[in-house]
Write a protein that holds these residues in place. Structure first.
Motif, PDB file in Angstrom:
ATOM      1  N   ILE A   1      18.056 -38.172 -10.124  1.00  0.00           N
ATOM      2  CA  ILE A   1      19.677 -38.433 -11.041  1.00  0.00           C
ATOM      3  C   ILE A   1      18.738 -37.049 -12.568  1.00  0.00           C
ATOM      4  CG2 ILE A   1      19.443 -40.915 -10.096  1.00  0.00           C
ATOM      5  CD1 ILE A   1      18.337 -42.114 -12.626  1.00  0.00           C
ATOM      6  N   GLU A   2      19.936 -37.129 -13.290  1.00  0.00           N
ATOM      7  CA  GLU A   2      20.303 -36.278 -13.979  1.00  0.00           C
ATOM      8  C   GLU A   2      21.673 -36.393 -14.901  1.00  0.00           C
ATOM      9  OE1 GLU A   2      20.251 -31.259 -14.278  1.00  0.00           O
ATOM     10  OE2 GLU A   2      20.433 -31.815 -12.672  1.00  0.00           O
ATOM     11  N   PHE A   3      21.270 -36.668 -15.635  1.00  0.00           N
ATOM     12  CA  PHE A   3      22.464 -37.185 -16.867  1.00  0.00           C
ATOM     13  C   PHE A   3      22.192 -36.695 -18.821  1.00  0.00           C
ATOM     14  CE2 PHE A   3      19.874 -40.156 -17.267  1.00  0.00           C
ATOM     15  CZ  PHE A   3      20.076 -40.971 -18.641  1.00  0.00           C
ATOM     16  N   ILE A   4      22.968 -36.137 -19.285  1.00  0.00           N
ATOM     17  CA  ILE A   4      22.732 -35.771 -20.816  1.00  0.00           C
ATOM     18  C   ILE A   4      23.017 -37.140 -21.733  1.00  0.00           C
ATOM     19  CG2 ILE A   4      23.430 -34.411 -22.624  1.00  0.00           C
ATOM     20  CD1 ILE A   4      22.380 -33.066 -20.478  1.00  0.00           C
ATOM     21  N   TYR A   5      22.067 -37.812 -22.502  1.00  0.00           N
ATOM     22  CA  TYR A   5      22.607 -38.618 -23.506  1.00  0.00           C
ATOM     23  C   TYR A   5      22.781 -37.986 -24.467  1.00  0.00           C
ATOM     24  CZ  TYR A   5      21.038 -43.565 -24.925  1.00  0.00           C
ATOM     25  OH  TYR A   5      21.230 -44.506 -25.633  1.00  0.00           O
ATOM     26  N   VAL A   6      23.284 -38.830 -25.834  1.00  0.00           N
ATOM     27  CA  VAL A   6      23.832 -38.825 -26.655  1.00  0.00           C
ATOM     28  C   VAL A   6      23.799 -37.223 -26.632  1.00  0.00           C
ATOM     29  CG1 VAL A   6      23.306 -41.031 -27.440  1.00  0.00           C
ATOM     30  CG2 VAL A   6      21.968 -39.035 -27.637  1.00  0.00           C
ATOM     31  N   ASN A   7      24.867 -36.383 -26.022  1.00  0.00           N
ATOM     32  CA  ASN A   7      25.607 -35.224 -26.362  1.00  0.00           C
ATOM     33  C   ASN A   7      23.629 -34.593 -26.785  1.00  0.00           C
ATOM     34  OD1 ASN A   7      27.356 -33.249 -25.703  1.00  0.00           O
ATOM     35  ND2 ASN A   7      27.433 -33.143 -27.401  1.00  0.00           N
ATOM     36  N   ARG A   8      22.962 -34.485 -26.108  1.00  0.00           N
ATOM     37  CA  ARG A   8      21.319 -34.022 -26.741  1.00  0.00           C
ATOM     38  C   ARG A   8      20.701 -33.784 -26.139  1.00  0.00           C
ATOM     39  NH1 ARG A   8      18.508 -34.809 -33.252  1.00  0.00           N
ATOM     40  NH2 ARG A   8      16.838 -33.756 -31.884  1.00  0.00           N
ATOM     41  N   PHE A   9      20.034 -35.446 -25.228  1.00  0.00           N
ATOM     42  CA  PHE A   9      18.835 -35.117 -24.678  1.00  0.00           C
ATOM     43  C   PHE A   9      18.733 -34.764 -23.040  1.00  0.00           C
ATOM     44  CE2 PHE A   9      18.053 -37.771 -28.781  1.00  0.00           C
ATOM     45  CZ  PHE A   9      16.729 -36.917 -29.068  1.00  0.00           C
ATOM     46  N   HIS A  10      18.389 -34.399 -22.486  1.00  0.00           N
ATOM     47  CA  HIS A  10      18.863 -34.069 -21.027  1.00  0.00           C
ATOM     48  C   HIS A  10      17.596 -34.643 -20.281  1.00  0.00           C
ATOM     49  CE1 HIS A  10      17.665 -31.814 -17.227  1.00  0.00           C
ATOM     50  NE2 HIS A  10      18.740 -31.933 -17.056  1.00  0.00           N
ATOM     51  N   ILE A  11      18.190 -35.831 -19.392  1.00  0.00           N
ATOM     52  CA  ILE A  11      16.883 -37.203 -18.316  1.00  0.00           C
ATOM     53  C   ILE A  11      17.379 -36.080 -16.852  1.00  0.00           C
ATOM     54  CG2 ILE A  11      16.448 -38.882 -18.575  1.00  0.00           C
ATOM     55  CD1 ILE A  11      16.765 -38.594 -21.208  1.00  0.00           C
ATOM     56  N   PHE A  12      16.002 -35.451 -16.376  1.00  0.00           N
ATOM     57  CA  PHE A  12      15.962 -36.032 -14.693  1.00  0.00           C
ATOM     58  C   PHE A  12      14.638 -35.919 -14.698  1.00  0.00           C
ATOM     59  CE2 PHE A  12      14.801 -33.114 -11.146  1.00  0.00           C
ATOM     60  CZ  PHE A  12      15.778 -32.222 -10.959  1.00  0.00           C
ATOM     61  N   LEU A  13      15.190 -37.370 -13.757  1.00  0.00           N
ATOM     62  CA  LEU A  13      13.986 -38.256 -12.751  1.00  0.00           C
ATOM     63  C   LEU A  13      14.212 -38.335 -11.665  1.00  0.00           C
ATOM     64  CD1 LEU A  13      12.408 -41.056 -14.315  1.00  0.00           C
ATOM     65  CD2 LEU A  13      14.678 -42.555 -13.703  1.00  0.00           C
ATOM     66  N   THR A  14      12.570 -38.144 -11.004  1.00  0.00           N
ATOM     67  CA  THR A  14      13.023 -37.427  -9.685  1.00  0.00           C
ATOM     68  C   THR A  14      12.029 -38.792  -8.853  1.00  0.00           C
ATOM     69  OG1 THR A  14      10.830 -36.615  -9.871  1.00  0.00           O
ATOM     70  CG2 THR A  14      12.982 -35.013  -9.914  1.00  0.00           C
ATOM     71  N   ALA A  15      11.473 -38.896  -7.543  1.00  0.00           N
ATOM     72  CA  ALA A  15      11.323 -39.911  -7.378  1.00  0.00           C
ATOM     73  C   ALA A  15      10.879 -39.711  -5.485  1.00  0.00           C
ATOM     74  CB  ALA A  15      11.428 -41.282  -7.540  1.00  0.00           C
ATOM     75  N   LYS A  16       9.466 -40.748  -4.703  1.00  0.00           N
ATOM     76  CA  LYS A  16       9.427 -39.979  -4.074  1.00  0.00           C
ATOM     77  C   LYS A  16       9.482 -41.879  -3.204  1.00  0.00           C
ATOM     78  CE  LYS A  16       6.217 -36.692  -4.453  1.00  0.00           C
ATOM     79  NZ  LYS A  16       4.278 -35.844  -4.389  1.00  0.00           N
ATOM     80  N   GLY A  17      10.090 -41.624  -1.491  1.00  0.00           N
ATOM     81  CA  GLY A  17      10.325 -43.129  -1.066  1.00  0.00           C
ATOM     82  C   GLY A  17      11.514 -43.767  -1.849  1.00  0.00           C
ATOM     83  N   MET A  18      12.350 -43.636  -2.463  1.00  0.00           N
ATOM     84  CA  MET A  18      13.603 -44.224  -3.347  1.00  0.00           C
ATOM     85  C   MET A  18      15.006 -43.464  -3.063  1.00  0.00           C
ATOM     86  SD  MET A  18      11.975 -45.781  -6.559  1.00  0.00           S
ATOM     87  CE  MET A  18      12.609 -46.541  -7.255  1.00  0.00           C
ATOM     88  N   THR A  19      16.191 -44.134  -3.247  1.00  0.00           N
ATOM     89  CA  THR A  19      17.215 -43.511  -3.278  1.00  0.00           C
ATOM     90  C   THR A  19      17.620 -43.342  -5.298  1.00  0.00           C
ATOM     91  OG1 THR A  19      18.390 -46.126  -3.165  1.00  0.00           O
ATOM     92  CG2 THR A  19      17.904 -44.513  -1.258  1.00  0.00           C
ATOM     93  N   PRO A  20      18.691 -42.541  -4.622  1.00  0.00           N
ATOM     94  CA  PRO A  20      18.875 -42.950  -5.939  1.00  0.00           C
ATOM     95  C   PRO A  20      19.281 -44.114  -6.775  1.00  0.00           C
ATOM     96  CG  PRO A  20      20.213 -40.487  -4.855  1.00  0.00           C
ATOM     97  CD  PRO A  20      19.107 -41.891  -3.915  1.00  0.00           C
ATOM     98  N   ASP A  21      19.966 -44.818  -6.355  1.00  0.00           N
ATOM     99  CA  ASP A  21      20.577 -46.515  -6.384  1.00  0.00           C
ATOM    100  C   ASP A  21      19.490 -46.640  -6.924  1.00  0.00           C
ATOM    101  OD1 ASP A  21      23.209 -45.848  -6.353  1.00  0.00           O
ATOM    102  OD2 ASP A  21      23.337 -46.787  -5.126  1.00  0.00           O
ATOM    103  N   GLU A  22      18.133 -46.875  -6.041  1.00  0.00           N
ATOM    104  CA  GLU A  22      17.214 -47.275  -5.871  1.00  0.00           C
ATOM    105  C   GLU A  22      16.636 -47.381  -7.362  1.00  0.00           C
ATOM    106  OE1 GLU A  22      15.507 -48.848  -1.847  1.00  0.00           O
ATOM    107  OE2 GLU A  22      15.201 -46.608  -2.790  1.00  0.00           O
ATOM    108  N   LEU A  23      16.246 -45.656  -7.775  1.00  0.00           N
ATOM    109  CA  LEU A  23      15.785 -44.584  -9.006  1.00  0.00           C
ATOM    110  C   LEU A  23      16.771 -45.587 -10.996  1.00  0.00           C
ATOM    111  CD1 LEU A  23      13.563 -43.081  -9.916  1.00  0.00           C
ATOM    112  CD2 LEU A  23      15.381 -40.758  -9.384  1.00  0.00           C
ATOM    113  N   TRP A  24      17.701 -44.949 -10.220  1.00  0.00           N
ATOM    114  CA  TRP A  24      18.671 -46.108 -11.465  1.00  0.00           C
ATOM    115  C   TRP A  24      18.670 -46.798 -11.649  1.00  0.00           C
ATOM    116  CZ3 TRP A  24      21.163 -43.053 -14.758  1.00  0.00           C
ATOM    117  CH2 TRP A  24      22.252 -44.012 -15.832  1.00  0.00           C
TER     118      TRP A  24
END
Length: 197
Positions: free
Chosen positions: A147-170
């Motif tokens: 999952i990838e997003f921009i927080y407060v128009n400043r911080f780029h957040i990039f999160l990855t996981a093995k053995g999980m769906t995006p919904d589970e990761l979020w």
């Protein structure tokens, strides 16, 4: 140089879906980068021009020591790139936080252009959660997600996981489960207009 940075970022985005040896996927990535470059504007960086980039200690302080029930394995901070990266759950989960007020400022424009593209790849989905525009990727063959997003128009957040769906990761990362809290990023954003804090 900008094109090289874009290719590096987009290659990471495709990593969960593309075979490294598949030339068609490489060509597709290059084509998408070309499309992104045509739509990129510097307007996304205007709001950051008065923000002082986080220093090494501040970058480390933005990073959670725990996500859900998982303790942090390690953290690697690069002040030169304005990035803090680490893993959790014996490397199965990785988190990358980039301060776009620093040298990676174009990452916001890159994300917004990618989000607005009509088509990226078959495994990606664009959603809105907690009022955040999010790009999700899920590789069913390897059961890996990001999952990838921009927080407060400043911080780029990039999160990855093995053995999980995006919904589970979020759900794992969801604001209430983020022990250091994204409020930390709000605090740093608010006080970094002026370095005298």
């Amino acid at each position: 140089m900008k094109r090289i940075i874009l290719l590096i970022i987009f290659t990471a985005f495709l990593a969960l879906n593309a075979c490294k040896n598949d030339q068609n996927e490489v060509n597709k990535a290059k084509s998408i980068v070309d499309d992104i470059e045509k739509t990129m504007t510097p307007s996304d960086q205007i709001a950051l021009k008065d923000k002082a980039p986080l220093n090494k200690q501040e970058l480390e302080d933005t990073f959670p020591v725990k996500i859900g029930d998982y303790e942090r394995d390690f953290i690697n901070v690069s002040e030169e790139m304005g990035t803090a990266k680490g893993s959790f759950n014996d490397g199965r989960i990785t988190l990358n936080i980039t301060d776009a007020s620093g040298p990676m400022g174009s990452i916001i424009t890159m994300f917004n252009a990618l989000y607005d593209l009509k088509e990226t790849n078959d495994a990606s989905e664009k959603t809105i959660k907690n009022n955040q525009k999010i790009i999700e990727v899920f590789n069913k063959d390897t059961n890996e997600s990001s999952i990838e997003f921009i927080y407060v128009n400043r911080f780029h957040i990039f999160l990855t996981a093995k053995g999980m769906t995006p919904d589970e990761l979020w759900k794992l990362f969801e604001f209430d489960n983020y022990i250091s809290s994204l409020q930390v990023l709000d605090d740093f954003d608010n006080k970094n207009t002026d370095r005298n804090h």
